[in-house]
Design a protein around this motif. Sequence first.
Motif, PDB file in Angstrom:
ATOM      1  N   GLY A   2       0.722  -1.353  -0.530  1.00 59.40           N
ATOM      2  CA  GLY A   2      -0.118  -0.043   0.091  1.00 59.40           C
ATOM      3  C   GLY A   2       0.883   1.424   0.148  1.00 59.40           C
ATOM      4  N   ARG A   3       0.087   2.653   0.310  1.00 60.34           N
ATOM      5  CA  ARG A   3       1.531   3.889   0.808  1.00 60.34           C
ATOM      6  C   ARG A   3       1.319   3.231   1.590  1.00 60.34           C
ATOM      7  N   ILE A   4       2.532   4.071   1.699  1.00 59.09           N
ATOM      8  CA  ILE A   4       3.714   4.129   3.597  1.00 59.09           C
ATOM      9  C   ILE A   4       3.306   5.429   3.789  1.00 59.09           C
ATOM     10  N   THR A   5       3.247   5.416   5.219  1.00 56.78           N
ATOM     11  CA  THR A   5       2.464   6.944   5.654  1.00 56.78           C
ATOM     12  C   THR A   5       3.520   7.060   6.666  1.00 56.78           C
ATOM     13  N   ARG A   6       3.590   8.515   6.524  1.00 55.18           N
ATOM     14  CA  ARG A   6       4.309   9.095   7.702  1.00 55.18           C
ATOM     15  C   ARG A   6       5.015   9.149   8.508  1.00 55.18           C
ATOM     16  N   GLU A   7       3.607   8.026   9.606  1.00 50.01           N
ATOM     17  CA  GLU A   7       4.667   7.528  10.066  1.00 50.01           C
ATOM     18  C   GLU A   7       5.933   6.029   9.970  1.00 50.01           C
ATOM     19  N   GLU A   8       5.197   5.334   9.514  1.00 54.86           N
ATOM     20  CA  GLU A   8       6.230   4.593   8.859  1.00 54.86           C
ATOM     21  C   GLU A   8       7.456   5.370   8.216  1.00 54.86           C
ATOM     22  N   LEU A   9       7.328   6.422   7.471  1.00 59.18           N
ATOM     23  CA  LEU A   9       8.704   7.126   6.465  1.00 59.18           C
ATOM     24  C   LEU A   9       9.724   7.518   8.187  1.00 59.18           C
ATOM     25  N   ASP A  10       9.208   8.066   8.683  1.00 58.07           N
ATOM     26  CA  ASP A  10       9.650   8.449   9.656  1.00 58.07           C
ATOM     27  C   ASP A  10      10.621   7.295  11.000  1.00 58.07           C
ATOM     28  N   ARG A  11      10.297   6.143  10.640  1.00 56.38           N
ATOM     29  CA  ARG A  11      10.649   4.664  11.671  1.00 56.38           C
ATOM     30  C   ARG A  11      12.015   4.276  10.454  1.00 56.38           C
ATOM     31  N   ARG A  12      11.253   3.874   9.034  1.00 55.70           N
ATOM     32  CA  ARG A  12      12.415   4.081   8.335  1.00 55.70           C
ATOM     33  C   ARG A  12      13.859   4.759   8.001  1.00 55.70           C
ATOM     34  N   HIS A  13      13.438   5.870   7.682  1.00 47.46           N
ATOM     35  CA  HIS A  13      14.285   6.566   7.206  1.00 47.46           C
ATOM     36  C   HIS A  13      13.830   8.188   8.105  1.00 47.46           C
ATOM     37  N   PRO A  14      14.510   8.547   8.842  1.00 48.79           N
ATOM     38  CA  PRO A  14      14.138   9.148   9.543  1.00 48.79           C
ATOM     39  C   PRO A  14      14.758  10.339   9.148  1.00 48.79           C
ATOM     40  N   ALA A  15      15.641  10.948   8.772  1.00 46.56           N
ATOM     41  CA  ALA A  15      16.175  12.035   8.161  1.00 46.56           C
ATOM     42  C   ALA A  15      15.247  12.526   6.459  1.00 46.56           C
ATOM     43  N   LEU A  16      15.131  11.050   5.734  1.00 52.28           N
ATOM     44  CA  LEU A  16      14.180  11.394   4.368  1.00 52.28           C
ATOM     45  C   LEU A  16      13.428  13.164   3.959  1.00 52.28           C
ATOM     46  N   LEU A  17      12.731  12.851   4.932  1.00 51.11           N
ATOM     47  CA  LEU A  17      11.466  13.578   4.378  1.00 51.11           C
ATOM     48  C   LEU A  17      12.362  14.944   4.950  1.00 51.11           C
ATOM     49  N   THR A  18      12.941  15.587   6.278  1.00 50.85           N
ATOM     50  CA  THR A  18      13.090  16.681   6.405  1.00 50.85           C
ATOM     51  C   THR A  18      14.000  17.308   5.044  1.00 50.85           C
ATOM     52  N   THR A  19      15.547  15.806   4.937  1.00 49.74           N
ATOM     53  CA  THR A  19      16.326  16.426   4.033  1.00 49.74           C
ATOM     54  C   THR A  19      15.463  16.920   2.176  1.00 49.74           C
ATOM     55  N   LEU A  20      14.837  16.665   2.362  1.00 54.15           N
ATOM     56  CA  LEU A  20      13.643  16.876   0.986  1.00 54.15           C
ATOM     57  C   LEU A  20      13.096  17.921   1.314  1.00 54.15           C
ATOM     58  N   ALA A  21      12.165  17.935   1.980  1.00 50.22           N
ATOM     59  CA  ALA A  21      11.143  19.428   2.366  1.00 50.22           C
ATOM     60  C   ALA A  21      13.030  20.399   1.992  1.00 50.22           C
ATOM     61  N   ASP A  22      13.491  20.068   3.397  1.00 50.38           N
ATOM     62  CA  ASP A  22      14.308  21.411   3.513  1.00 50.38           C
ATOM     63  C   ASP A  22      15.546  22.287   2.015  1.00 50.38           C
ATOM     64  N   HIS A  23      15.370  21.019   1.352  1.00 49.94           N
ATOM     65  CA  HIS A  23      16.383  21.650  -0.126  1.00 49.94           C
ATOM     66  C   HIS A  23      15.731  22.523  -0.624  1.00 49.94           C
ATOM     67  N   PRO A  24      16.361  23.246  -1.000  1.00 47.78           N
ATOM     68  CA  PRO A  24      15.956  24.913  -1.490  1.00 47.78           C
ATOM     69  C   PRO A  24      14.996  24.489  -3.006  1.00 47.78           C
ATOM     70  N   GLY A  25      15.389  23.528  -3.691  1.00 44.00           N
ATOM     71  CA  GLY A  25      14.776  23.717  -5.166  1.00 44.00           C
ATOM     72  C   GLY A  25      13.158  22.856  -5.546  1.00 44.00           C
ATOM     73  N   ILE A  26      13.180  22.491  -3.794  1.00 42.22           N
ATOM     74  CA  ILE A  26      11.374  21.782  -3.622  1.00 42.22           C
ATOM     75  C   ILE A  26      10.516  22.614  -2.217  1.00 42.22           C
ATOM     76  N   GLY A  27       8.951  22.826  -3.482  1.00 36.94           N
ATOM     77  CA  GLY A  27       8.267  23.647  -3.052  1.00 36.94           C
ATOM     78  C   GLY A  27       7.130  23.073  -1.646  1.00 36.94           C
ATOM     79  N   PHE A  28       7.025  21.902  -1.613  1.00 34.90           N
ATOM     80  CA  PHE A  28       6.323  20.610  -0.187  1.00 34.90           C
ATOM     81  C   PHE A  28       6.513  19.044  -1.127  1.00 34.90           C
ATOM     82  N   VAL A  29       6.217  18.880   0.199  1.00 38.98           N
ATOM     83  CA  VAL A  29       6.638  17.191  -0.165  1.00 38.98           C
ATOM     84  C   VAL A  29       5.449  16.390   0.261  1.00 38.98           C
ATOM     85  N   LEU A  30       4.503  16.018  -0.061  1.00 40.58           N
ATOM     86  CA  LEU A  30       3.132  15.690   0.562  1.00 40.58           C
ATOM     87  C   LEU A  30       3.148  14.009   0.658  1.00 40.58           C
TER      88      LEU A  30
END
Length: 203
Positions: free
Chosen positions: A17-45
């Motif tokens: 199925g579709r991964i949840t934010r909670e599962e994503l943070d558990r598996r890859h703790p820095a991924l969402l933060t790294t993507l969202a903090d990139h100057p070329g990215i407006g937002f991550v859904l």
Amino acid sequence: MLASGNFGLVSFPDVPGRITREELDRRHPALLTTLADHPGIGFVLVRSAAHGPWCSARPAPSTTSTPAASSAPTPLAPFGDGAADAVRRTDRFPHTADLMINSVCEPATGAVHAFEEQIGSHGGLGGAQSRPFLLWPAELTAPVPDGEPLTGAEQVHRVLRRWLAEADGPQLPLGPAVDELRHDEPEPEGFSPPGRPPQDKSR
């Protein structure tokens, strides 16, 4: 990973199925933060098990993450009116990617950054692509009453179907009328115009 103009799609095939934010943070703790903090990215859904659709953007998810359903200022504000509705619509698709990544939109120029090697792009939010238009003959009815916005291909499709009915259906030569369109040049092997039976070369 798949690029579609200034929209990036990331899926985790090993996650049912579709991964949840909670599962994503558990598996890859820095991924969402790294993507969202990139100057070329407006937002991550991403979808949260607790809050539903969730958008993150700079400077970090801890300070700018917010449910996409919230009425408070969100990372979607720079993308104009209708952005939140468009994101919620995308989130409802049965095969939405685990992460939907939209490039930043430059406020001064409206430029977006394609994730593909293109001189222009479409597919995400931001810039001129967010301002499409419909042009129609005056004898047809208006797309929507009182200039209400159209959101999504489904609503546009309903308008086009209505216009087709108002114009008395497809204006194409069908049936015997096609036989009147003759040409001096021989037709290619196996070619048959609409309304004419396929050629039988065996006789």
